[in-house]
Design an enzyme around this catalytic site. Structure first.
Site, short mmCIF file in Angstrom:
data_model
loop_
_atom_site.label_atom_id
_atom_site.label_comp_id
_atom_site.label_asym_id
_atom_site.label_seq_id
_atom_site.Cartn_x
_atom_site.Cartn_y
_atom_site.Cartn_z
N SER A 112 0.82 -1.21 0.00
CA SER A 112 0.00 0.00 0.00
C SER A 112 0.86 1.26 0.00
CB SER A 112 -0.86 0.05 1.26
OG SER A 112 -1.66 -1.08 1.35
N HIS A 133 -0.31 -1.58 -7.14
CA HIS A 133 -1.15 -1.33 -5.98
C HIS A 133 -2.62 -1.48 -6.36
CE1 HIS A 133 -3.03 1.59 -2.94
NE2 HIS A 133 -2.88 0.41 -2.37
N GLU A 145 -2.65 0.95 -9.44
CA GLU A 145 -1.52 1.85 -9.70
C GLU A 145 -0.31 0.99 -10.04
OE1 GLU A 145 -2.22 3.76 -5.66
OE2 GLU A 145 -1.49 5.48 -6.81
N ASN A 184 -2.96 6.56 -2.20
CA ASN A 184 -2.95 6.59 -0.73
C ASN A 184 -2.49 7.95 -0.20
OD1 ASN A 184 -4.14 4.46 0.59
ND2 ASN A 184 -2.46 3.08 0.12
N1 LIG Z 1 -6.32 -4.58 2.93
C1 LIG Z 1 -6.32 -3.55 2.09
O1 LIG Z 1 -7.26 -2.74 2.04
C2 LIG Z 1 -5.16 -3.37 1.13
C3 LIG Z 1 -5.35 -2.58 -0.02
C4 LIG Z 1 -4.29 -2.43 -0.91
C5 LIG Z 1 -3.07 -3.04 -0.64
N2 LIG Z 1 -2.93 -3.79 0.50
C6 LIG Z 1 -1.62 -4.42 0.73
O2 LIG Z 1 -1.70 -5.79 0.34
C7 LIG Z 1 -0.82 -6.56 1.17
C8 LIG Z 1 -1.62 -7.66 1.82
O3 LIG Z 1 -2.64 -7.08 2.60
P1 LIG Z 1 -3.93 -7.91 3.04
O4 LIG Z 1 -4.90 -6.89 3.51
O5 LIG Z 1 -4.31 -8.88 2.00
O6 LIG Z 1 -3.35 -8.69 4.31
P2 LIG Z 1 -3.85 -10.08 4.89
O7 LIG Z 1 -3.28 -10.15 6.26
O8 LIG Z 1 -5.30 -10.25 4.70
O9 LIG Z 1 -3.11 -11.15 3.97
C9 LIG Z 1 -1.75 -11.39 4.02
C10 LIG Z 1 -1.55 -12.88 3.84
O10 LIG Z 1 -0.17 -13.17 3.73
C11 LIG Z 1 0.09 -14.34 4.47
N3 LIG Z 1 1.50 -14.35 4.85
C12 LIG Z 1 2.05 -14.03 6.05
N4 LIG Z 1 3.39 -14.15 5.97
C13 LIG Z 1 3.67 -14.55 4.71
C14 LIG Z 1 4.88 -14.86 4.05
N5 LIG Z 1 6.07 -14.76 4.64
N6 LIG Z 1 4.81 -15.25 2.75
C15 LIG Z 1 3.61 -15.33 2.13
N7 LIG Z 1 2.44 -15.05 2.72
C16 LIG Z 1 2.48 -14.66 4.00
C17 LIG Z 1 -0.85 -14.28 5.64
O11 LIG Z 1 -1.07 -15.57 6.20
C18 LIG Z 1 -2.10 -13.69 5.02
O12 LIG Z 1 -3.00 -14.67 4.55
C19 LIG Z 1 -0.18 -5.58 2.13
O13 LIG Z 1 1.04 -5.14 1.62
C20 LIG Z 1 -1.19 -4.44 2.17
O14 LIG Z 1 -0.61 -3.21 2.55
C21 LIG Z 1 -3.94 -3.98 1.37
#
Ligand SMILES: NC(=O)c1ccc[n+]([C@@H]2O[C@H](COP(=O)([O-])OP(=O)(O)OC[C@H]3O[C@@H](n4cnc5c(N)ncnc54)[C@H](O)[C@@H]3O)[C@@H](O)[C@H]2O)c1
Length: 306
Positions: A112, A133, A145, A184
């Site tokens: 993000s 993103h 993005e 963001n």
């Molecule tokens: N949630 C949002 O609104 C959003 C929006 C845009 C971007 N993001 C970005 O996307 C990424 C993931 O966010 P999310 O909300 O899906 O989080 P999430 O916690 O729902 O998912 C992350 C997943 O990664 C797994 N994980 C943990 N350690 C790991 C590893 N070493 N290798 C592989 N997988 C691993 C976890 O078990 C989990 O299922 C982050 O960088 C976040 O900033 C999130």
């Protein structure tokens, strides 16, 4: 373009949606999810998206879930990393990826806010690292993005833009790899001011949400801020900026009001209270209907599903 092999690292909130939209575009997707419970719930979460769209669930056969990285990304032309938002975790994943994918496989991070140049800093082949993103939920929100960093090759940028466009996304090219990219930064500029206004007692958090949803937010899907500035005239935009900017919040770092909420465990939906009280969904006060009696319990209030 369809029929490519794509890896997704992390099958959480973002990863499962990204896997779905790429499978729906005709690609074979391998998801690496190390946590047993998340891996186990993946089919159910993917089926829920297929049901939401009315898609044939047979397309889910293009997605495979793995407890190891290497089989998930085997022969991948692209890998989308959607693991927790912590730099050392992402750097570790990219280092592992480099040892198991082809040197020309494109490595994209869904961070993000973290620049992909920081994530890929120690890699040998840095020209294939890029930021992509997606917005939550990635299978519904059109924008992605695509953030070029100082090492990203033109070919990698072009292939990534094409893949995402073909998958139905609105991919935009961000030319500098700055924290928070564009979306963001815009979103958090507004949140920063909103939190400061609530902290100063100017209005409550519910009023902020109504103001945004019923005011600028109501027209933003049709009219972006640049278009809106041109519409009202840059002379007026300058006059307003002249009066207003000196009064906008300039707290250095996160506002103490936000820090205290987090310190007190008021995290939002996760804990039942955040900036607003949460009760199984975000409560929303609808615009009162003319003639509605004020003061009746529950009147003028409805629950917004998430
Ligand atoms: N949630 C949002 O609104 C959003 C929006 C845009 C971007 N993001 C970005 O996307 C990424 C993931 O966010 P999310 O909300 O899906 O989080 P999430 O916690 O729902 O998912 C992350 C997943 O990664 C797994 N994980 C943990 N350690 C790991 C590893 N070493 N290798 C592989 N997988 C691993 C976890 O078990 C989990 O299922 C982050 O960088 C976040 O900033 C999130």
């Amino acid at each position: 373009m369809p029929g490519q092999k794509i890896g997704v690292v992390g099958g959480g909130l973002m990863g499962h949606g990204i896997a779905y939209l790429l499978a729906a575009a005709g690609h074979d997707v391998g998801v690496f999810e190390p946590v047993v419970a998340s891996r186990a719930s993946l089919p159910q979460r993917l089926h829920a998206i297929a049901a939401l769209f009315g898609d044939d669930p047979a397309l889910l056969r293009r997605i495979s879930a793995h407890d190891q990285l290497a089989p998930a990304v085997k022969d991948a032309a692209f890998v989308f990393e959607a693991a927790p938002e912590r730099l050392p975790v992402k750097q570790g994943i990219f280092a592992d990826l480099e040892s198991v994918v082809a040197p020309d496989a494109i490595l994209a991070s869904n961070s993000s806010a973290i620049p992909s140049s920081d994530i890929g800093r120690n890699l040998k082949h840095r020209q294939r690292v890029i930021g992509t993103h997606f917005w939550n939920p990635p299978h519904l929100v059109p924008l992605v993005e695509v953030i070029e960093n100082e090492k990203t090759s033109g070919e990698v940028l072009q292939k990534t833009m094409e893949l995402l466009r073909h998958a139905g996304k609105t991919s935009v090219h961000v030319r500098r790899d700055i924290p928070g990219f564009v979306g963001n930064r815009l979103q958090h500029a507004m949140k920063r001011e909103a939190i400061a206004l609530v902290a100063a007692g100017v209005c409550d958090a519910e009023t902020i949400d109504i103001e945004v949803k019923e005011g600028p937010g109501a027209r933003m899907a049709a009219l972006g801020p640049m278009e809106q500035s041109d519409l009202v005239g840059l002379d007026l935009t300058l006059d307003i900026a002249d009066v207003l900017y000196a009064h906008l919040d300039r707290t250095a770092g996160p506002h103490p009001f936000l820090c205290k909420k987090v310190k007190d465990g008021r995290l939002g939906m996760k804990t039942g209270e955040g900036l607003r009280a949460v009760d199984g969904g975000i409560r929303r006060r609808s615009t009162p209907t003319p003639g509605a009696l004020p003061g009746r319990a529950g009147q003028g209030e409805e629950k917004e599903s998430r």
